[in-house]
Design an enzyme around this catalytic site. Structure first.
Site, short mmCIF file in Angstrom:
data_model
loop_
_atom_site.label_atom_id
_atom_site.label_comp_id
_atom_site.label_asym_id
_atom_site.label_seq_id
_atom_site.Cartn_x
_atom_site.Cartn_y
_atom_site.Cartn_z
N VAL A 166 1.04 -1.27 0.16
CA VAL A 166 -0.04 0.00 0.10
C VAL A 166 0.85 1.29 0.02
O VAL A 166 1.72 1.24 0.75
CB VAL A 166 -0.77 -0.10 1.24
N ASP A 167 0.52 2.15 -1.06
CA ASP A 167 1.24 3.52 -0.83
C ASP A 167 2.73 3.35 -1.15
O ASP A 167 3.31 4.42 -1.23
CB ASP A 167 1.21 4.19 0.52
N LYS A 194 2.00 2.17 -6.61
CA LYS A 194 1.18 1.31 -7.87
C LYS A 194 0.40 2.23 -8.64
O LYS A 194 0.61 2.34 -10.12
CB LYS A 194 0.59 0.17 -7.49
N GLY A 201 -1.22 6.74 -29.94
CA GLY A 201 -1.79 6.90 -28.62
C GLY A 201 -1.84 5.53 -27.73
O GLY A 201 -1.74 4.66 -28.47
N THR A 222 -4.34 3.01 -25.73
CA THR A 222 -5.61 2.52 -26.08
C THR A 222 -6.25 2.22 -24.70
O THR A 222 -5.52 1.37 -24.04
CB THR A 222 -5.60 1.29 -26.90
N HIS A 251 -2.98 -7.66 -4.89
CA HIS A 251 -2.74 -9.02 -5.22
C HIS A 251 -4.24 -9.73 -5.32
O HIS A 251 -3.97 -10.79 -5.97
CB HIS A 251 -2.07 -9.37 -3.68
N ASN A 258 10.95 2.37 -6.47
CA ASN A 258 10.16 3.64 -6.55
C ASN A 258 10.61 4.77 -5.55
O ASN A 258 11.18 4.40 -4.72
CB ASN A 258 8.73 3.32 -6.55
N LYS A 259 10.29 6.03 -6.15
CA LYS A 259 10.51 7.17 -5.10
C LYS A 259 11.72 7.43 -4.88
O LYS A 259 12.32 8.10 -3.81
CB LYS A 259 9.65 6.79 -3.71
N1 LIG Z 1 8.07 11.55 -4.14
C1 LIG Z 1 7.00 10.48 -4.90
N2 LIG Z 1 5.99 10.07 -4.43
C2 LIG Z 1 5.30 9.28 -4.87
C3 LIG Z 1 5.93 8.27 -5.91
N3 LIG Z 1 5.10 7.52 -6.36
C4 LIG Z 1 3.92 7.63 -5.69
N4 LIG Z 1 4.08 8.56 -4.88
C5 LIG Z 1 3.03 9.04 -3.82
O1 LIG Z 1 2.79 8.09 -2.70
C6 LIG Z 1 1.64 7.96 -2.43
C7 LIG Z 1 1.02 6.80 -2.70
O2 LIG Z 1 0.90 6.45 -4.13
P1 LIG Z 1 -0.17 5.39 -4.76
O3 LIG Z 1 0.15 5.31 -6.41
O4 LIG Z 1 -1.30 5.91 -4.16
O5 LIG Z 1 0.18 4.02 -3.93
P2 LIG Z 1 -0.46 2.73 -4.41
O6 LIG Z 1 0.73 1.66 -3.87
O7 LIG Z 1 -1.14 2.59 -5.65
O8 LIG Z 1 -1.13 2.57 -3.09
P3 LIG Z 1 -2.76 1.64 -2.79
O9 LIG Z 1 -3.42 1.94 -4.17
O10 LIG Z 1 -3.38 2.32 -1.63
O11 LIG Z 1 -2.13 0.42 -2.57
C8 LIG Z 1 0.78 9.35 -3.23
O12 LIG Z 1 0.86 10.10 -2.44
C9 LIG Z 1 1.87 9.45 -4.41
O13 LIG Z 1 1.84 10.69 -5.00
C10 LIG Z 1 7.40 8.70 -6.46
O14 LIG Z 1 7.80 8.25 -7.14
N5 LIG Z 1 7.77 9.72 -5.63
#
Ligand SMILES: Nc1nc2c(ncn2[C@@H]2O[C@H](COP(=O)(O)OP(=O)(O)OP(=O)(O)O)[C@@H](O)[C@H]2O)c(=O)[nH]1
Length: 588
Positions: A15-16, A19, A38, A40, A78, A128-129
């Protein structure tokens, strides 16, 4: 050249960890590359054509790419992944495991890995991030390596350390992994691609690695039978205004046409119906039309569409379907579905836990994980927990198997009471990882307790000195003061002299006039000894040993020596010597 279908890609992760953001970024790439044709939008999926990926990757683009693009399943998670099954495995051909590089592995990351391992799905780790790494300078939509080059050395090192942590975590699950640019053999090593879903850094390489994996390792699976009968998996069944019941599906092989007869197989039996309509999302620019959907006559894999069909009310998400032309086709299909369900559910043990889950996919994943953990399974089925499950679990000989394990299911009314009465424990959860964790730690704890009880019931080494000045009674029973020189003395143990001859048994132990169950090293106590007379069998000043039964001595020598005090260990060795003087193999 053979025509390949579009590989289906799933996105998994905690989560978070990003994804949805990652999928959004990929969906929005047309902004970067307008000319390239583009994206689709499908029902439940997004198709990124290969020209667009090529445009994003620019000079990194390799030769010999013949896949037509990538189809990303839009529902991350999942549950979706385990639901999305097709013949012999997961619907997704590939997966992206998203991990927040600053947080590392989390429960759902581990769960995702277990699932990927079960289904043997090739995957890429999106670390990520990276933009959140302290000191990181962002370069929008740049390839990772380009952006990385421009970072300070400390920042580079920070990222490297995080990547090494990920490599270590993956190794624990039996995967060897490395940063993508250091990998030669992508079949053996899992690629980690550092990305930022927010800035787009690293996305080119992420797509590139996916395309490469698909092209090189999935060719066989991706050979498309355009002319063949359509096969697919149901993502969701829902009612649409004005359309009635519809099902969102991913078609992974063949061509589906309006009017086709289809068989849909779920755990609750096979439904045969016909396709009344095939719907695609209507492109955003056609705003004048009221309906969100556009009707088409046919569709070829891989594609996500909405099917309108009568009689699908009871179809569940995760079911497979296939075009059937004759009664024989239906029979074959039924047979195959039955076999698949059996394969997962029937390979079970005589003695073992009962497992209930919500879908065939999660059942397969959990059966696999329980086996890995060495937990036997007696019954594995899809469905809620009922009284029969409790009765089956209760019939186990070993109480650590008297368990019903439920994943994403309900406990039917009255079953909890039944379980309490039978001494059956129910474990429920909707995260595979924590469910397994709870079950295994409970079983470990039970085993530990059992071991402890076993050890406690052993007769332990003890050496005592009779105190001649404290003879209170000479016989029936003899009562005499003793000092415990080593180990612990309990009631009802037999005693022997240093020459091995018996010296009665301890009836009771008293300290300061009170009966006590045990006397320990250094204690001075009075004991009542049955079966001896002081003055005849004993002088009243001897050293005596507790006569440990041979079976107990064996266990002590093998497993418990380290837990004994130095004095007790010495006393035990002396005792063994006494016993082994006559029989060198005693207790061996
Ligand atoms: N700084 C930064 N923030 C990110 C990045 N990717 C996602 N975030 C932030 O992280 C938070 C969660 O991202 P989501 O894409 O909602 O995460 P998720 O894994 O889809 O979460 P769920 O759908 O709840 O399982 C959001 O506030 C995004 O803006 C990144 O690469 N960099």
């Amino acid at each position: 050249m053979k025509k390949l279908r579009t590989p289906i890609v799933a996105v998994l992760g905690h989560v978070d960890h990003g994804k949805t953001t990652l999928l959004d970024k990929i969906r929005n790439t047309r902004v970067i590359a307008k000319e390239a044709g583009g994206i689709t939008q499908h029902i439940g999926a997004t198709e990124v054509p290969i020209e667009l990926i090529k445009e994003i990757c620019k000079d990194l683009w390799p030769k010999n790419i013949t896949i037509p693009g990538l189809l990303f399943i839009d529902t991350p998670g999942h549950k979706a992944f385990t639901n999305l099954r097709k013949r012999g495995g997961a619907l997704a051909d590939l997966a992206i495991l998203v991990v927040d590089v600053n947080e590392g592995f989390k429960p759902q990351t581990e769960e995702a890995l277990m699932i990927l391992r079960t289904f043997k799905t090739p995957f890429v780790v999106a670390a990520n991030k990276i933009d959140k790494i302290p000191g990181w300078q962002s370069f929008e939509n740049q390839p990772f390596l380009k952006s990385f080059q421009q970072q300070d050395d400390v920042v580079k090192q920070r990222l490297e350390n995080k990547i090494y942590d990920l490599i270590g975590e993956l190794y624990k699950y039996g995967f060897s992994a490395d940063r993508f640019d250091r990998i030669r053999d992508f079949t053996r090593t899992v690629a980690i691609v550092p990305v930022s879903a927010l800035t787009g850094e690293g996305i080119p390489e992420l797509l590139l690695v996916l395309v490469g994996l698909a092209q090189r390792y999935l060719e066989k699976n991706l050979r498309l039978h355009v002319e063949g009968k359509a096969k697919g998996t149901v993502l969701e069944v829902k009612e649409e205004k004005g359309l009635g019941m519809t099902m969102d599906v991913i078609i992974y092989d063949g061509t589906l046409r309006v009017g086709d007869k289809i068989a849909i197989g779920g755990v609750n039996g096979v439904v045969v119906t016909h396709v009344r309509g095939i719907l695609k999302p209507r492109p955003a620019q056609e705003i004048r039309v009221e309906s969100k959907f556009k009707s088409v006559k046919e569709v070829t894999a891989a594609a996500g569409v909405k099917i309108v069909a009568p009689g699908i009310e009871n179809v569940v998400a995760g079911s497979e379907f296939e075009v059937v032309e004759s009664e024989e086709d239906v029979k074959k299909f039924e047979e195959r579905i039955r076999k698949e369900i059996e394969e997962v559910t029937i390979k079970t043990d005589e003695e073992g836990v009962v497992l209930k889950t919500d879908t065939l996919g999660s059942l397969e994943a959990l059966v696999n994980e329980l086996k890995e953990a060495g937990i036997p399974i007696k019954k594995a089925e899809v469905g809620d927990i009922d009284k029969r499950d409790v009765v089956e679990a209760a019939a186990n000989r070993d109480e650590i198997n008297r368990l019903v394990i439920g994943f994403n299911v309900k406990v039917l009314p009255g079953v909890e009471e039944e379980a309490a009465r039978y001494g059956v424990r129910i474990f429920l959860d909707n995260i595979i990882y924590s469910l397994l964790d709870n079950v295994t730690s409970w079983r470990e704890e039970q085993k530990r307790l059992r071991e402890k009880q076993k050890i406690e019931s052993l007769i332990k080494p003890c050496k005592i000195q009779l105190l001649k000045d404290f003879i209170f009674r000479r016989s029936k029973p003899a009562i005499v003061g003793v000092k415990v020189l080593a180990g612990e003395l309990r009631r009802d143990v037999k005693l022997i002299k240093p020459d091995g001859t018996p010296a009665g048994s301890v009836r009771s132990i008293q300290k300061a006039g009170e009966n006590i169950p045990v006397a320990t090293e250094g204690d001075e106590v009075a004991i009542a000894i049955d079966g001896v007379t002081i003055g005849r069998h004993l002088d009243g000043n001897e050293i005596l040993y507790v006569d440990i039964p041979e079976k107990h001595a064996k266990i002590i020598e093998r497993d418990l020596l380290d837990s004994l005090s130095e004095e007790a260990k010495k006393a035990f060795m002396e005792f063994l010597q006494i016993k082994r003087k006559e029989n060198p193999f005693w207790g061996r």
